[in-house]
Design a protein around this motif. Sequence first.
Motif, PDB file in Angstrom:
ATOM      1  N   LEU A  59      27.473  33.460 -16.610  1.00  0.00           N
ATOM      2  CA  LEU A  59      28.669  32.602 -16.924  1.00  0.00           C
ATOM      3  C   LEU A  59      28.173  31.480 -18.053  1.00  0.00           C
ATOM      4  O   LEU A  59      29.093  31.189 -19.034  1.00  0.00           O
ATOM      5  CB  LEU A  59      29.343  31.806 -15.712  1.00  0.00           C
ATOM      6  CG  LEU A  59      30.553  31.395 -15.512  1.00  0.00           C
ATOM      7  CD1 LEU A  59      31.679  32.577 -16.006  1.00  0.00           C
ATOM      8  CD2 LEU A  59      30.917  30.615 -14.529  1.00  0.00           C
TER       9      LEU A  59
ATOM     10  N   PHE B 200      37.674  30.646 -14.830  1.00  0.00           N
ATOM     11  CA  PHE B 200      37.282  29.593 -15.438  1.00  0.00           C
ATOM     12  C   PHE B 200      37.987  29.077 -16.702  1.00  0.00           C
ATOM     13  O   PHE B 200      37.962  27.902 -17.431  1.00  0.00           O
ATOM     14  CB  PHE B 200      35.688  29.750 -16.083  1.00  0.00           C
ATOM     15  CG  PHE B 200      34.978  28.526 -16.412  1.00  0.00           C
ATOM     16  CD1 PHE B 200      34.528  27.484 -15.528  1.00  0.00           C
ATOM     17  CD2 PHE B 200      34.996  28.154 -17.742  1.00  0.00           C
ATOM     18  CE1 PHE B 200      33.782  26.561 -16.022  1.00  0.00           C
ATOM     19  CE2 PHE B 200      34.158  27.140 -17.921  1.00  0.00           C
ATOM     20  CZ  PHE B 200      33.711  25.980 -17.317  1.00  0.00           C
TER      21      PHE B 200
ATOM     22  N   ILE C 147      26.012  32.405 -12.186  1.00  0.00           N
ATOM     23  CA  ILE C 147      25.898  31.368 -12.741  1.00  0.00           C
ATOM     24  C   ILE C 147      25.322  31.332 -14.149  1.00  0.00           C
ATOM     25  O   ILE C 147      25.975  30.918 -15.104  1.00  0.00           O
ATOM     26  CB  ILE C 147      25.577  30.014 -11.997  1.00  0.00           C
ATOM     27  CG1 ILE C 147      26.404  30.215 -10.599  1.00  0.00           C
ATOM     28  CG2 ILE C 147      25.595  28.910 -12.753  1.00  0.00           C
ATOM     29  CD1 ILE C 147      27.864  29.900 -10.836  1.00  0.00           C
TER      30      ILE C 147
ATOM     31  N   PHE D  15      35.035  23.333 -11.364  1.00  0.00           N
ATOM     32  CA  PHE D  15      35.200  24.905 -10.846  1.00  0.00           C
ATOM     33  C   PHE D  15      34.052  24.980  -9.814  1.00  0.00           C
ATOM     34  O   PHE D  15      32.939  24.795  -9.907  1.00  0.00           O
ATOM     35  CB  PHE D  15      34.706  25.535 -12.155  1.00  0.00           C
ATOM     36  CG  PHE D  15      34.991  27.377 -11.929  1.00  0.00           C
ATOM     37  CD1 PHE D  15      36.141  27.550 -12.139  1.00  0.00           C
ATOM     38  CD2 PHE D  15      33.888  27.979 -11.502  1.00  0.00           C
ATOM     39  CE1 PHE D  15      36.284  29.058 -11.887  1.00  0.00           C
ATOM     40  CE2 PHE D  15      33.984  29.214 -11.364  1.00  0.00           C
ATOM     41  CZ  PHE D  15      35.328  29.749 -11.535  1.00  0.00           C
TER      42      PHE D  15
ATOM     43  N   TYR E  12      32.456  27.525  -7.447  1.00  0.00           N
ATOM     44  CA  TYR E  12      32.074  29.108  -7.504  1.00  0.00           C
ATOM     45  C   TYR E  12      31.248  29.134  -6.133  1.00  0.00           C
ATOM     46  O   TYR E  12      30.108  28.551  -5.623  1.00  0.00           O
ATOM     47  CB  TYR E  12      31.293  29.652  -8.317  1.00  0.00           C
ATOM     48  CG  TYR E  12      30.510  30.948  -8.288  1.00  0.00           C
ATOM     49  CD1 TYR E  12      31.392  32.129  -8.821  1.00  0.00           C
ATOM     50  CD2 TYR E  12      29.323  31.471  -7.677  1.00  0.00           C
ATOM     51  CE1 TYR E  12      30.888  33.443  -8.737  1.00  0.00           C
ATOM     52  CE2 TYR E  12      28.987  32.675  -7.613  1.00  0.00           C
ATOM     53  CZ  TYR E  12      29.797  33.520  -8.023  1.00  0.00           C
ATOM     54  OH  TYR E  12      29.291  34.998  -7.699  1.00  0.00           O
TER      55      TYR E  12
ATOM     56  N   THR F 126      30.327  31.786  -2.562  1.00  0.00           N
ATOM     57  CA  THR F 126      29.814  33.040  -2.031  1.00  0.00           C
ATOM     58  C   THR F 126      29.487  32.844  -0.521  1.00  0.00           C
ATOM     59  O   THR F 126      28.827  31.827  -0.365  1.00  0.00           O
ATOM     60  CB  THR F 126      29.256  33.989  -2.721  1.00  0.00           C
ATOM     61  OG1 THR F 126      27.759  33.712  -2.523  1.00  0.00           O
ATOM     62  CG2 THR F 126      29.409  34.159  -4.146  1.00  0.00           C
TER      63      THR F 126
ATOM     64  N   GLN G 151      32.103  39.804  -9.496  1.00  0.00           N
ATOM     65  CA  GLN G 151      32.152  38.370  -9.459  1.00  0.00           C
ATOM     66  C   GLN G 151      32.175  37.736 -10.895  1.00  0.00           C
ATOM     67  O   GLN G 151      32.570  36.666 -10.994  1.00  0.00           O
ATOM     68  CB  GLN G 151      31.037  38.008  -8.786  1.00  0.00           C
ATOM     69  CG  GLN G 151      31.144  38.325  -6.995  1.00  0.00           C
ATOM     70  CD  GLN G 151      29.798  38.312  -6.145  1.00  0.00           C
ATOM     71  OE1 GLN G 151      28.631  38.194  -7.128  1.00  0.00           O
ATOM     72  NE2 GLN G 151      29.716  38.636  -5.231  1.00  0.00           N
TER      73      GLN G 151
ATOM     74  N   ALA H 276      36.753  29.343  -6.651  1.00  0.00           N
ATOM     75  CA  ALA H 276      36.710  30.663  -6.752  1.00  0.00           C
ATOM     76  C   ALA H 276      35.715  31.203  -5.393  1.00  0.00           C
ATOM     77  O   ALA H 276      34.468  31.266  -5.633  1.00  0.00           O
ATOM     78  CB  ALA H 276      36.152  31.070  -8.052  1.00  0.00           C
ATOM     79  N   ASP H 277      36.150  31.298  -4.515  1.00  0.00           N
ATOM     80  CA  ASP H 277      35.557  31.759  -3.469  1.00  0.00           C
ATOM     81  C   ASP H 277      35.563  33.554  -3.473  1.00  0.00           C
ATOM     82  O   ASP H 277      36.629  34.282  -2.834  1.00  0.00           O
ATOM     83  CB  ASP H 277      36.157  31.453  -1.979  1.00  0.00           C
ATOM     84  CG  ASP H 277      35.350  31.744  -0.826  1.00  0.00           C
ATOM     85  OD1 ASP H 277      34.261  32.452  -0.760  1.00  0.00           O
ATOM     86  OD2 ASP H 277      35.776  31.449   0.428  1.00  0.00           O
ATOM     87  N   VAL H 278      34.589  33.877  -4.080  1.00  0.00           N
ATOM     88  CA  VAL H 278      34.704  35.258  -4.624  1.00  0.00           C
ATOM     89  C   VAL H 278      34.333  36.642  -3.508  1.00  0.00           C
ATOM     90  O   VAL H 278      33.687  36.207  -2.629  1.00  0.00           O
ATOM     91  CB  VAL H 278      33.920  35.597  -5.971  1.00  0.00           C
ATOM     92  CG1 VAL H 278      34.391  34.909  -7.129  1.00  0.00           C
ATOM     93  CG2 VAL H 278      32.401  35.114  -5.704  1.00  0.00           C
TER      94      VAL H 278
ATOM     95  N   ASN I  89      24.759  35.215  -6.847  1.00  0.00           N
ATOM     96  CA  ASN I  89      24.837  33.723  -7.022  1.00  0.00           C
ATOM     97  C   ASN I  89      24.010  33.205  -8.287  1.00  0.00           C
ATOM     98  O   ASN I  89      24.806  32.965  -9.312  1.00  0.00           O
ATOM     99  CB  ASN I  89      24.248  33.110  -5.922  1.00  0.00           C
ATOM    100  CG  ASN I  89      24.672  33.687  -4.439  1.00  0.00           C
ATOM    101  OD1 ASN I  89      26.058  33.785  -4.532  1.00  0.00           O
ATOM    102  ND2 ASN I  89      24.052  33.956  -3.463  1.00  0.00           N
TER     103      ASN I  89
ATOM    104  N   ALA J 125      34.990  35.191 -12.201  1.00  0.00           N
ATOM    105  CA  ALA J 125      34.655  33.749 -12.262  1.00  0.00           C
ATOM    106  C   ALA J 125      35.066  33.375 -13.805  1.00  0.00           C
ATOM    107  O   ALA J 125      35.372  32.349 -14.118  1.00  0.00           O
ATOM    108  CB  ALA J 125      33.288  33.612 -12.233  1.00  0.00           C
TER     109      ALA J 125
END
Length: 385
Positions: free
Chosen positions: A352, A324, A349, A333, A335, A337, A316, A284-286, A345, A320
């Motif tokens: 999440l 996920f 997380i 996974f 993640y 940016t 984001q 996931a290169d958001v 960032n 994510a």
Amino acid sequence: MSRFYSYINSAENVIKSYDGNGPLISHLKSFFSVHKQMGGRDRKTISHLCYCFYRCFFLFEHLPMKDRILNALYLCERSSHPLLANIAPALDETVMLAIDQKLIILNEDATNIFPFMQLLTEKLDQELFSSSLLIQPNLHVRARPGMTSQVTDKLNNAGIIFSLEEECITLANGTKLDSVISLNEEAIVQDLNSQKVLDYLDQYNAPHEPLRAWDCCAASGGKSILLADKVKGNYQLTVSDIRSSILDNLQKRLEQAKVPLYKQFVVDLTNEPVPGNEYDIIIADVPCTGSGTWARTPEQVAFFKIKTAAAYAARQLKIAANAFASLAPGGMFFYITCSVFTIENENVIDALSKQFSFELLEMNYLHGYDKKADSLFVAVLRKPV
């Protein structure tokens, strides 16, 4: 002498007509298409003056535009420059001093280089990051597996200066490679730290074959090709993005890179999860502010609004979380940016973790301010079995 003043006047015209919509390089191309009398040296000098100006956008705001451009050139240069030598010889004599010393000469404060420190993560050095915005990063190329010698031989034969560390080839920014090497097939243009974001894959034992991988915000496909090169085995690569045109371009690039594609689909992951799929690896290169890359595109600093970071962070988290949900038990996974802002960032997380159970294997900033590279964030999460 008049030629140098003409350069400053042209740079001023470019800056005054640029509104931040689209990359500065595109605006410069449009400007030069109208002023066809300008030669290559003229264009290079004017472009450089504009980029220097945006690197120092929040400095010297009380001065006339011409002085701002001149001071910006002085701060960004590391050696004598003909324009400075002719127009401001006193500055040219001290151009080789360190940035902090030059700021003292100009009676300016380093904290004004980057006025968004409240967003910057504590994991990075504020002074080094701020100063790095005044320096153009290098061009980095990743040789594909087994292609390093072939690529470096071609560069040597073309007389191109480079340095080599493992598969990463570092060159001067702006080096033309299209006619020298076969891009995508032999090598990928990819920032130094972008080449490292999937390093944790080296510790992953695939539960079965084929390895099911999903690049959920695939964009131009750099991470997809990196994944294929690192796995080097039996895998099924699925890619998705928000527009079919993106995937059409990506498919062509994967074909050039000889990376087999298992499946592709269009999806807006801000809306809902993708039902009925499980993947062993999800990348996931958001979408993000790109603040870790602003040394390459300094005009983005000038037009950035703080509220934009919060808008990206909300988006984001949705992406994510919905991605996920498709991770298989025991899967990894990633993640990623190219932002240096905590809100995009660490905070994502943390949010999440309130929705899902996972093991945080890695959470790290790959800082590029001491390497003339981009700064990126990567977190690796593993879903419980």
